[in-house]
Design an enzyme around this catalytic site. Sequence first.
Site: not given
Ligand code: GRF
Length: 191
Positions: A106, A147
């Site tokens: 998260h 979460d």
């Molecule tokens: C990240 O910020 C992660 O923490 C959240 O979704 C985003 C995914 O980014 N759960 P990506 O698709 O890996 O670029």
Amino acid sequence: MSLARIAIFISGSGSNAEKIIEHFQNHESIKVALLLSNNAGAYGLQRAARYNIATLVFNKVQFRESDEIISVLRAAGITHIVLAGFLWLIPQNLIEAFPNRIINIHPALLPKFGGKGMYGMRVHEAVKQAGESETGITIHEVNARYDDGEILSQQKCRVEKSDSPEQIAAKVQQLEHQYYPQVIEKWITSS
Ligand code: GRF
């Protein structure tokens, strides 16, 4: 340790998924075996294909109202599930099929700025709005609430008053790419 086989679930860009795939490419006991998405347009599907990782797109009925995805995961010999920007709540049957074997990241310091609807830029906008002096990432096990599972790792970065939500997002993403693969490795090898 016997061979661990990871399935990564994504909904969008998949930049974290790519870092994870790279990290485990030549690993002796951990392999990324499958990348799944609820979104056929997710760019992460293309990233996975570039590394010859098998991909699967599924819909809500398959995911929430049947054991179809569990069957796919079992058939692929999956031992661990990694969520990397996956936006749907994990159904109870999947959690029960992989107890303590699902991990999520998260982009904030939970329990702050988490819960339903808190994803993407909304998180960083809320951090900015609240005038926080720091933010970061939380890597946690997954249970049936958004979460909410046991926290395995948190990493922090500073938020300057002048930072825009986009600048905050960039700092957080850097932490994600740096830490998520290694925390996953530690989680798997110590379990
Ligand atoms: C990240 O910020 C992660 O923490 C959240 O979704 C985003 C995914 O980014 N759960 P990506 O698709 O890996 O670029």
